[in-house]
Write a protein that holds these residues in place. Structure first.
Motif, PDB file in Angstrom:
ATOM      1  N   GLN A   1       0.810  -1.219   0.000  1.00 13.69           N
ATOM      2  CA  GLN A   1       0.000   0.000   0.000  1.00 13.69           C
ATOM      3  C   GLN A   1       0.846   1.274   0.000  1.00 13.69           C
ATOM      4  N   ALA A   2       2.177   1.116  -0.009  1.00 15.20           N
ATOM      5  CA  ALA A   2       3.058   2.277   0.173  1.00 15.20           C
ATOM      6  C   ALA A   2       3.402   3.002  -1.127  1.00 15.20           C
ATOM      7  N   GLY A   3       2.958   2.477  -2.250  1.00 17.58           N
ATOM      8  CA  GLY A   3       3.186   3.182  -3.510  1.00 17.58           C
ATOM      9  C   GLY A   3       4.480   2.839  -4.221  1.00 17.58           C
ATOM     10  N   PHE A   4       5.057   1.680  -3.923  1.00 17.38           N
ATOM     11  CA  PHE A   4       6.280   1.267  -4.618  1.00 17.38           C
ATOM     12  C   PHE A   4       5.949   0.695  -5.991  1.00 17.38           C
ATOM     13  N   SER A   5       6.905   0.812  -6.889  1.00 11.97           N
ATOM     14  CA  SER A   5       6.816   0.144  -8.189  1.00 11.97           C
ATOM     15  C   SER A   5       8.033  -0.754  -8.350  1.00 11.97           C
ATOM     16  N   LEU A   6       7.876  -1.808  -9.133  1.00 14.25           N
ATOM     17  CA  LEU A   6       8.954  -2.781  -9.335  1.00 14.25           C
ATOM     18  C   LEU A   6       9.711  -2.456 -10.610  1.00 14.25           C
TER      19      LEU A   6
ATOM     20  N   ARG B 175      11.012   1.233  -6.404  1.00 18.71           N
ATOM     21  CA  ARG B 175      11.048   2.687  -6.551  1.00 18.71           C
ATOM     22  C   ARG B 175       9.811   3.316  -5.921  1.00 18.71           C
ATOM     23  N   LYS B 176      10.009   4.541  -5.463  1.00 16.25           N
ATOM     24  CA  LYS B 176       8.879   5.327  -4.979  1.00 16.25           C
ATOM     25  C   LYS B 176       9.083   6.759  -5.445  1.00 16.25           C
TER      26      LYS B 176
ATOM     27  N   LYS C  73      12.278   7.383  -7.286  1.00 16.42           N
ATOM     28  CA  LYS C  73      13.558   7.239  -6.603  1.00 16.42           C
ATOM     29  C   LYS C  73      13.796   5.791  -6.182  1.00 16.42           C
ATOM     30  N   LEU C  74      15.054   5.383  -6.259  1.00 19.01           N
ATOM     31  CA  LEU C  74      15.431   4.028  -5.870  1.00 19.01           C
ATOM     32  C   LEU C  74      15.325   3.891  -4.352  1.00 19.01           C
ATOM     33  N   ALA C  75      14.491   2.955  -3.906  1.00 19.87           N
ATOM     34  CA  ALA C  75      14.271   2.769  -2.472  1.00 19.87           C
ATOM     35  C   ALA C  75      14.962   1.520  -1.934  1.00 19.87           C
ATOM     36  N   ALA C  76      15.088   0.488  -2.766  1.00 18.74           N
ATOM     37  CA  ALA C  76      15.708  -0.764  -2.328  1.00 18.74           C
ATOM     38  C   ALA C  76      16.061  -1.596  -3.553  1.00 18.74           C
ATOM     39  N   TYR C  77      16.952  -2.554  -3.364  1.00 18.34           N
ATOM     40  CA  TYR C  77      17.306  -3.473  -4.441  1.00 18.34           C
ATOM     41  C   TYR C  77      17.518  -4.863  -3.855  1.00 18.34           C
TER      42      TYR C  77
ATOM     43  N   SER D 227      17.438   4.202   3.869  1.00 10.30           N
ATOM     44  CA  SER D 227      16.809   4.320   5.191  1.00 10.30           C
ATOM     45  C   SER D 227      15.674   5.342   5.215  1.00 10.30           C
ATOM     46  N   ARG D 228      15.655   6.255   4.257  1.00  9.49           N
ATOM     47  CA  ARG D 228      14.572   7.244   4.215  1.00  9.49           C
ATOM     48  C   ARG D 228      13.221   6.601   3.908  1.00  9.49           C
ATOM     49  N   PHE D 229      13.261   5.396   3.332  1.00 11.81           N
ATOM     50  CA  PHE D 229      12.023   4.692   2.993  1.00 11.81           C
ATOM     51  C   PHE D 229      11.727   3.537   3.946  1.00 11.81           C
ATOM     52  N   ALA D 230      12.503   3.432   5.020  1.00 16.15           N
ATOM     53  CA  ALA D 230      12.419   2.253   5.884  1.00 16.15           C
ATOM     54  C   ALA D 230      11.017   2.015   6.432  1.00 16.15           C
ATOM     55  N   LYS D 231      10.312   3.069   6.803  1.00 20.00           N
ATOM     56  CA  LYS D 231       8.991   2.895   7.419  1.00 20.00           C
ATOM     57  C   LYS D 231       7.982   2.264   6.465  1.00 20.00           C
ATOM     58  N   ASP D 232       8.263   2.333   5.163  1.00 17.72           N
ATOM     59  CA  ASP D 232       7.341   1.764   4.175  1.00 17.72           C
ATOM     60  C   ASP D 232       7.694   0.329   3.782  1.00 17.72           C
ATOM     61  N   ARG D 233       8.742  -0.232   4.373  1.00 22.19           N
ATOM     62  CA  ARG D 233       9.110  -1.639   4.194  1.00 22.19           C
ATOM     63  C   ARG D 233       9.432  -2.019   2.736  1.00 22.19           C
TER      64      ARG D 233
END
Length: 319
Positions: free
Chosen positions: A161-166, A215-216, A219-223, A242-248
């Motif tokens: 639900q956090a708005g990430f895209s793959l 991405r959110k 921006k690149l959030a995780a890999y 870490s700026r996106f950590a709360k969104d898992r």
């Protein structure tokens, strides 16, 4: 007849036929994995000890790399993955291990290490010591999601639900973005820029690796990078901003990658070997539905040379 072949001397088609026929074969036995090490570091050289039939077929083989930095260290194979002998028939392992020890046991050899998914009594007979570790594997059956813990399912739902895209990292332009990614700052320096360039150049086009990104807002959030072989996907390197950590974002990637693996016919998801003292990692892998499997580390080491190296490193550190 047992032959010691360099990377350039190996007949690739025959080796791939051997891997196809051997149930012990893993990603770490592939030609591309050997190429990754030799092509990324000047001090690594890849070899294959091969039992060759009279008609030229490869009956069994032991891939390994030599790391030469003053003293020689031999690994089958690096990355804490699995290596050891692959064969078309049982009973050929002992001869290859004995020949490997004969070939590598030289004055400048510090140690030899084998990582394998099965016990190798021959190595004990040859003087190797044994340690046991565990890896955790999730079987990708139709109901695999039901084996994830309640807390993991909750984190995944939050991430959805956090708005990430793959996204998939498949180009040099995206690789430049990866190197600038803040989530890599805490990583070891050992895996160099060239290593990751070769991972993208050798493994991704061969469908032996896949590199996913979350991405959110662009921006690149995780890999998460994974290795692929036969019906297994191996989770390897991962990181997040870490700026996106709360969104898992990590849970978002785990969820999407497991779905992708299931849809593409993979049967097992291997979350990787857990180092000693990694209690937190074990708990996380169990929450992800992973079942523990024992893996083995065999070491043949020169005690005197280990002491000499330690003394040298201590002295060098004072300079």
């Amino acid at each position: 007849m047992i032959k010691l072949l360099s990377f350039s001397e190996l007949e690739r088609q025959k080796w791939e036929e051997l891997l196809s026929a051997s149930p012990a074969a893993t990603f770490f036995h592939t030609v591309e994995c050997a190429q990754l090490w030799e092509g990324s570091y000047t001090f690594f050289k890849s070899f294959f000890l091969v039992d060759v039939a009279e008609d030229g077929r490869y009956l069994a083989g032991l891939p390994f790399v030599r790391a030469r930095k003053g003293l020689d260290n031999y690994y089958s194979m690096p990355m804490g993955g699995t290596g050891g002998v692959v064969s078309k028939q049982s009973g050929l392992e002992g001869g290859l291990y004995a020949e490997w020890l004969k070939q590598a046991k030289r004055p400048r050899t510090e140690r030899m290490m084998v990582f394998t998914e099965r016990e190798e009594p021959t190595l004990i007979e040859l003087g190797f010591s044994k340690k046991t570790f565990s890896t955790h594997v999730l079987m990708l059956t139709q109901d695999y999601a039901s084996r994830l813990s309640r807390s993991v399912r909750k984190d995944i739902e939050h991430a959805r639900q956090a708005g990430f895209s793959l996204d998939r990292l498949e180009s040099k332009e995206m690789l430049a973005e990866f190197f600038a990614f803040s989530g890599r700052r805490a990583k070891k320096d050992f895996y160099t820029r060239r290593f990751f360039e070769n991972l993208l150049g050798f493994l991704v086009p061969s469908h032996l690796a896949v590199w996913f990104c979350a991405r959110k807002n662009g921006k690149l959030a995780a890999y998460q990078s994974c290795f692929l072989f036969k019906d297994k996907i191996i989770f390897w390197d991962t990181g997040f901003d870490s700026r996106f950590a709360k969104d898992r974002p990590g849970y978002f990637l785990k969820d999407r990658i497991l779905t992708w693996a299931w849809e593409n016919g993979f049967k097992e998801a291997d979350f990787g070997q857990t180092p000693e003292g990694g209690k937190g990692a074990v708990e996380f892998k169990e929450r992800m539905g992973g079942e523990a499997r024992t893996v083995f580390e065999y070491t043949y080491a020169s005690g005197l040379k280990k002491k000499l190296r330690s003394a040298f490193e201590e002295m060098w550190g004072r300079v």
